[in-house]
Scaffold this motif. Structure first.
Motif, mmCIF file in Angstrom:
data_model
loop_
_atom_site.group_PDB
_atom_site.id
_atom_site.type_symbol
_atom_site.label_atom_id
_atom_site.label_comp_id
_atom_site.label_asym_id
_atom_site.label_seq_id
_atom_site.Cartn_x
_atom_site.Cartn_y
_atom_site.Cartn_z
ATOM 1 N N ARG A 109 -4.289 -4.380 9.769
ATOM 2 C CA ARG A 109 -3.396 -3.418 10.510
ATOM 3 C C ARG A 109 -2.693 -3.982 11.832
ATOM 4 O O ARG A 109 -2.725 -3.730 12.708
ATOM 5 N N ILE A 110 -2.036 -5.241 11.404
ATOM 6 C CA ILE A 110 -1.014 -5.755 12.458
ATOM 7 C C ILE A 110 0.568 -5.379 12.096
ATOM 8 O O ILE A 110 0.675 -5.361 10.848
ATOM 9 N N ARG A 111 1.122 -5.509 13.066
ATOM 10 C CA ARG A 111 2.794 -5.250 12.788
ATOM 11 C C ARG A 111 3.558 -6.399 12.584
ATOM 12 O O ARG A 111 4.583 -6.408 11.923
ATOM 13 N N SER A 112 3.042 -7.653 13.005
ATOM 14 C CA SER A 112 3.748 -8.891 12.945
ATOM 15 C C SER A 112 2.764 -10.091 12.690
ATOM 16 O O SER A 112 1.618 -9.995 13.228
ATOM 17 N N VAL A 113 3.245 -11.137 11.996
ATOM 18 C CA VAL A 113 2.571 -12.216 11.814
ATOM 19 C C VAL A 113 3.378 -13.592 12.218
ATOM 20 O O VAL A 113 4.533 -13.615 11.912
ATOM 21 N N ILE A 114 2.733 -14.380 13.074
ATOM 22 C CA ILE A 114 3.363 -15.562 13.385
ATOM 23 C C ILE A 114 3.689 -16.471 12.192
ATOM 24 O O ILE A 114 2.406 -16.739 11.431
ATOM 25 N N VAL A 115 4.753 -17.395 12.262
ATOM 26 C CA VAL A 115 4.931 -18.274 11.189
ATOM 27 C C VAL A 115 4.779 -19.722 11.741
ATOM 28 O O VAL A 115 5.761 -19.992 12.837
ATOM 29 N N LEU A 116 4.070 -20.585 11.438
ATOM 30 C CA LEU A 116 4.184 -21.895 11.722
ATOM 31 C C LEU A 116 4.377 -22.842 10.624
ATOM 32 O O LEU A 116 3.839 -22.553 9.626
ATOM 33 N N ASN A 117 4.602 -24.082 10.831
ATOM 34 C CA ASN A 117 5.239 -25.088 9.970
ATOM 35 C C ASN A 117 4.048 -25.677 9.565
ATOM 36 O O ASN A 117 2.787 -25.761 10.360
ATOM 37 N N SER A 118 3.963 -27.038 8.979
ATOM 38 C CA SER A 118 3.074 -27.827 8.727
ATOM 39 C C SER A 118 2.533 -28.714 9.833
ATOM 40 O O SER A 118 1.120 -29.129 9.839
ATOM 41 N N ARG A 119 3.424 -28.721 10.724
ATOM 42 C CA ARG A 119 2.775 -29.587 12.083
ATOM 43 C C ARG A 119 2.450 -28.504 13.200
ATOM 44 O O ARG A 119 2.086 -28.677 14.415
ATOM 45 N N GLN A 120 2.301 -27.025 12.766
ATOM 46 C CA GLN A 120 1.660 -26.107 13.609
ATOM 47 C C GLN A 120 2.402 -25.733 14.784
ATOM 48 O O GLN A 120 2.179 -25.282 15.816
ATOM 49 N N LYS A 121 3.943 -25.834 14.486
ATOM 50 C CA LYS A 121 4.887 -25.356 15.337
ATOM 51 C C LYS A 121 5.544 -24.234 14.796
ATOM 52 O O LYS A 121 5.551 -23.965 13.823
ATOM 53 N N LEU A 122 5.911 -23.466 15.852
ATOM 54 C CA LEU A 122 6.272 -21.827 15.706
ATOM 55 C C LEU A 122 7.975 -22.105 15.061
ATOM 56 O O LEU A 122 8.795 -23.014 15.651
#
Length: 141
Positions: A109-122
């Motif tokens: 029940r969340i409105r948005s999801v953070i997207v990180l690359n393989s190096r854990q960078k936004l």
């Protein structure tokens, strides 16, 4: 329907992501929410994502029980993002299937999801609005 199965987060995410700092106070955060018309911000510290803060986090500060003495408004709005953010957050990668993001949004029940690359960078954020736009575009094809 089959085209939807091929879609990835990277195809639909917002790449120009605004973030909040851990030391930002809630009054300034509420002004950011109003200005940008967002529901959440990734929280960054030294270039890495350390949490997520939402409008709900502000509301939670004002939820009192009948036995609690409410704090003063100014005191609550002076609290820092780092005090109210959610440090455990769900994230996906740009190659995550859009169908998986739909499952995550519905299940948690969340409105948005953070997207990180393989190096854990936004690298982005994907919101309900992005997913709905993708669904609408897929239905028109």
């Amino acid at each position: 329907m089959y085209k939807l199965l091929e879609q990835t987060v990277g195809d639909h995410m917002t790449r120009d992501v605004r973030t909040a700092r851990r030391d930002l106070d809630l009054l300034d955060l509420s002004e950011m929410f109003e200005r940008d018309d967002f529901n959440s911000y990734p929280v960054e510290d030294d270039g890495r994502v350390v949490g997520i803060v939402t409008k709900f986090d502000i509301l939670r500060c004002f939820a009192f029980t009948p036995t609690q003495t409410p704090a003063r408004y100014h005191d609550l709005m002076s609290r820092k993002v780092g005090d109210v953010m959610t440090p455990e957050f769900i994230y996906v990668s740009p190659d995550t299937k859009l169908t998986r993001v739909i499952q995550i949004m519905v299940e948690y029940r969340i409105r948005s999801v953070i997207v990180l690359n393989s190096r854990q960078k936004l690298v982005g954020i994907i919101a309900r609005e992005d997913v709905i736009a993708a669904l609408k575009a897929t239905a028109r094809d």
